[in-house]
Design a protein around this motif. Structure first.
Motif, short mmCIF file in Angstrom:
data_model
loop_
_atom_site.label_atom_id
_atom_site.label_comp_id
_atom_site.label_asym_id
_atom_site.label_seq_id
_atom_site.Cartn_x
_atom_site.Cartn_y
_atom_site.Cartn_z
N ARG A 311 0.82 -1.21 0.00
CA ARG A 311 0.00 0.00 0.00
C ARG A 311 0.85 1.26 0.00
NH1 ARG A 311 -3.25 -2.04 5.09
NH2 ARG A 311 -3.76 0.17 5.33
N GLN A 312 0.19 2.39 0.14
CA GLN A 312 0.89 3.68 0.09
C GLN A 312 1.89 3.80 1.22
OE1 GLN A 312 -2.12 6.72 0.05
NE2 GLN A 312 -2.58 6.46 -2.12
N ALA A 313 2.92 4.64 0.98
CA ALA A 313 3.96 4.93 1.98
C ALA A 313 4.73 3.68 2.39
CB ALA A 313 3.36 5.60 3.21
N GLY A 314 4.80 2.68 1.48
CA GLY A 314 5.58 1.49 1.75
C GLY A 314 4.97 0.53 2.74
N TRP A 315 3.68 0.66 3.02
CA TRP A 315 3.02 -0.18 4.02
C TRP A 315 2.72 -1.55 3.42
CZ3 TRP A 315 2.30 0.95 9.09
CH2 TRP A 315 1.52 0.06 9.83
N ILE A 316 3.16 -2.61 4.09
CA ILE A 316 2.90 -3.98 3.64
C ILE A 316 1.87 -4.61 4.57
CG2 ILE A 316 3.88 -6.24 3.11
CD1 ILE A 316 4.91 -3.99 1.33
N SER A 317 0.72 -4.99 4.03
CA SER A 317 -0.41 -5.48 4.82
C SER A 317 -0.14 -6.86 5.42
CB SER A 317 -1.66 -5.57 3.95
OG SER A 317 -2.03 -4.33 3.42
N PRO A 318 -0.79 -7.17 6.54
CA PRO A 318 -0.85 -8.55 7.00
C PRO A 318 -1.60 -9.37 5.94
CG PRO A 318 -1.54 -7.03 8.74
CD PRO A 318 -1.48 -6.25 7.47
N VAL A 319 -1.14 -10.58 5.67
CA VAL A 319 -1.71 -11.35 4.56
C VAL A 319 -2.18 -12.73 4.99
CG1 VAL A 319 -0.38 -10.14 2.79
CG2 VAL A 319 0.57 -12.20 3.87
N VAL A 320 -3.14 -13.24 4.22
CA VAL A 320 -3.58 -14.63 4.31
C VAL A 320 -2.87 -15.39 3.20
CG1 VAL A 320 -5.53 -16.22 4.23
CG2 VAL A 320 -5.83 -13.91 5.18
N PRO A 332 -5.16 -6.98 12.34
CA PRO A 332 -4.89 -7.47 13.69
C PRO A 332 -5.86 -6.94 14.75
CG PRO A 332 -2.86 -6.78 12.61
CD PRO A 332 -3.99 -6.32 11.74
N LYS A 333 -6.38 -5.74 14.56
CA LYS A 333 -7.23 -5.14 15.60
C LYS A 333 -8.52 -5.91 15.81
CE LYS A 333 -5.54 -0.38 15.25
NZ LYS A 333 -5.93 1.04 14.97
N ARG A 347 -9.68 -24.66 7.38
CA ARG A 347 -8.27 -24.30 7.58
C ARG A 347 -8.12 -22.81 7.88
NH1 ARG A 347 -5.41 -28.06 2.86
NH2 ARG A 347 -5.82 -30.05 3.93
N LEU A 348 -8.94 -21.99 7.24
CA LEU A 348 -8.90 -20.56 7.53
C LEU A 348 -9.32 -20.31 8.98
CD1 LEU A 348 -8.59 -17.59 6.74
CD2 LEU A 348 -10.96 -17.66 5.89
N ALA A 349 -10.37 -20.99 9.41
CA ALA A 349 -10.84 -20.82 10.79
C ALA A 349 -9.76 -21.21 11.79
CB ALA A 349 -12.11 -21.64 11.02
N GLU A 350 -9.04 -22.30 11.49
CA GLU A 350 -7.95 -22.72 12.37
C GLU A 350 -6.85 -21.67 12.42
OE1 GLU A 350 -6.51 -26.47 11.08
OE2 GLU A 350 -8.37 -27.56 11.53
N ALA A 351 -6.52 -21.09 11.26
CA ALA A 351 -5.47 -20.07 11.19
C ALA A 351 -5.87 -18.82 11.97
CB ALA A 351 -5.17 -19.72 9.74
N VAL A 352 -7.12 -18.41 11.83
CA VAL A 352 -7.61 -17.23 12.55
C VAL A 352 -7.60 -17.48 14.06
CG1 VAL A 352 -9.64 -15.79 12.98
CG2 VAL A 352 -8.98 -16.35 10.63
N THR A 353 -8.07 -18.65 14.45
CA THR A 353 -8.09 -18.99 15.89
C THR A 353 -6.67 -19.02 16.45
OG1 THR A 353 -10.11 -20.30 15.66
CG2 THR A 353 -8.74 -20.75 17.57
N GLY A 354 -5.75 -19.61 15.69
CA GLY A 354 -4.37 -19.67 16.14
C GLY A 354 -3.74 -18.31 16.25
N MET A 355 -3.99 -17.42 15.28
CA MET A 355 -3.42 -16.07 15.34
C MET A 355 -4.05 -15.27 16.46
SD MET A 355 -1.33 -13.77 14.43
CE MET A 355 -0.54 -14.51 12.95
N ARG A 356 -5.35 -15.42 16.68
CA ARG A 356 -6.01 -14.71 17.78
C ARG A 356 -5.39 -15.12 19.12
NH1 ARG A 356 -10.97 -15.65 16.52
NH2 ARG A 356 -11.54 -13.60 15.71
N ALA A 357 -5.15 -16.41 19.29
CA ALA A 357 -4.54 -16.89 20.54
C ALA A 357 -3.12 -16.37 20.69
CB ALA A 357 -4.55 -18.42 20.56
N LEU A 358 -2.38 -16.30 19.56
CA LEU A 358 -1.01 -15.80 19.60
C LEU A 358 -0.97 -14.34 19.98
CD1 LEU A 358 1.98 -16.59 18.97
CD2 LEU A 358 1.60 -15.63 16.69
N LEU A 359 -1.86 -13.54 19.37
CA LEU A 359 -1.89 -12.10 19.67
C LEU A 359 -2.27 -11.85 21.14
CD1 LEU A 359 -3.61 -10.66 16.45
CD2 LEU A 359 -1.17 -10.71 17.01
N ALA A 360 -3.08 -12.72 21.69
CA ALA A 360 -3.49 -12.55 23.09
C ALA A 360 -2.32 -12.74 24.03
CB ALA A 360 -4.60 -13.55 23.42
#
Length: 362
Positions: A311-320, A332-333, A347-360
């Motif tokens: 994205r603009q200003a060199g911003w690289i988004s979080p990706v799936v 992330p918010k 598999r997407l649901a597992e990835a989201v659940t895993g990332m949510r637990a990691l961020l916590a």
């Protein structure tokens, strides 16, 4: 005859080599070593990148490695951006990057409002100004002005993103010190890092080590791709050619979907045996899996969705990531996911659940 591979194989191999799939790393130093640095312009993204690749995620591991164990260093290296690198590898990055002395170019000096004499004075003064104790930016500026007697440097040194300090990082004269009351500090690597050598290694040797490390996680690659990752695409061609020539005994030319690239010979069997990854992964912003790959690699980031990733200003988004390529972005918010293509729901649901637990935990 070169070895024939597909990008699907290569991307699957990279996911494993970069600790995204398979066993995790032992900690931040091992992650930074394997990835050839972790970009930390956004500290939370760096923390997420390390945590998701660690066998035992620890929210304090990076700070402990930086400020207590001093096995990790934080400074401006690849492309002039802020990175975490293994302390015992920093001298190699500095020696390799110092082959391009951008601060000596008139256009750079004019763009930052300094003369050739003034930037030379800064380069000479900072090592003298950095004493036993780390200095905040304000303290370092005061010390440089005192050493040079040039108050004009005060405004230049306090503006922007530390542009006038970046030459010192490339020369191995400056790195981050421990924060003090929430403020950044700077120190000299030779004072702060126990592993720092008496002098920078020859660039010919350092460049080969940096190239070998890069290919070990981000290969196969071309000289142009390596140049864009390390220098931003402006390396001295003779220097780049020399590093590839000196590493040639360890390299094999491969064709990835018809594109000639270089791979470390020791990884050929793993690359040839790799199969398309069916896993779904959520990667943080500014992740090395994206940053270290060619910007125009359609097999990784389809052209139609590139504006939402880079994205603009060199911003690289979080990706799936699915089947090795970018299949969506996420926030992330609120863990909101925007998909660009169909992804297995389970598999997407597992990835989201895993990332949510990691961020916590972070």
């Amino acid at each position: 005859m070169s070895v024939a591979l597909t990008w699907s194989q290569v991307l699957s191999w990279r996911l494993r080599r970069q600790y995204v799939s398979g066993p995790g790393a032992d900690g931040p130093v091992e992650v930074a070593r394997r990835l050839s640095g972790v970009q930390t312009q956004v500290a939370s993204s760096a923390q997420q990148a390390v945590a998701l690749r660690s066998a035992r995620p620890d929210p304090d591991a990076i700070d402990r490695a930086l400020w207590q164990e001093r096995t990790l260093a934080k400074t401006w290296v690849m492309r002039g951006t802020l990175h975490l690198v293994p302390a015992d590898r920093l001298q190699d990055y500095c020696a390799a990057l110092a082959t391009l002395r951008f601060w000596e170019k008139g256009v750079w000096q004019r763009g930052h409002g300094v003369s050739a004499a003034e930037i030379e004075a800064i380069v000479e003064a900072v090592p003298k100004a950095l004493g036993e104790n780390p200095l905040t930016r304000e303290e370092l500026v005061d010390a440089v002005v005192a050493v040079t007697g040039d108050d004009h440097l005060r405004e230049a040194l306090t503006s922007g993103w530390g542009a006038l300090l970046k030459p010192l990082s490339r020369l191995g004269e400056l790195c981050y010190g421990p924060p003090r009351e929430g403020r950044v500090t700077f120190t000299a690597p030779h004072r702060w890092l126990p592993s720092w050598p008496g002098a920078l290694p020859p660039q010919e040797e350092a460049g080969v080590r940096v190239l070998r490390d890069y290919l070990g996680a981000h290969g196969p690659a071309s000289p142009e791709t390596f140049d864009r990752w390390l220098f931003g695409g402006v390396a001295k061609k003779s220097v780049l050619k020399g590093w590839f020539r000196d590493l040639a005994p360890e390299l094999t030319e491969v064709e990835v979907d018809g594109e000639p690239l270089h791979a470390l010979t020791e990884h050929l069997d793993e690359l040839a045996a790799a199969r398309t990854s069916r896993e779904v992964h959520l990667l943080p912003g500014f992740d090395q899996y994206i940053l270290a790959a060619p910007r125009n690699l359609a097999a990784l980031v389809p052209p139609a969705v590139k504006p939402k990733v880079s994205r603009q200003a060199g911003w690289i988004s979080p990706v799936v990531v699915h089947e090795g390529r970018v299949a969506g972005v996420w926030e992330p918010k609120d863990m909101n996911v925007e998909l660009f293509e169909e992804v297995p729901a389970g598999r997407l649901a597992e990835a989201v659940t895993g990332m949510r637990a990691l961020l916590a935990k972070l």
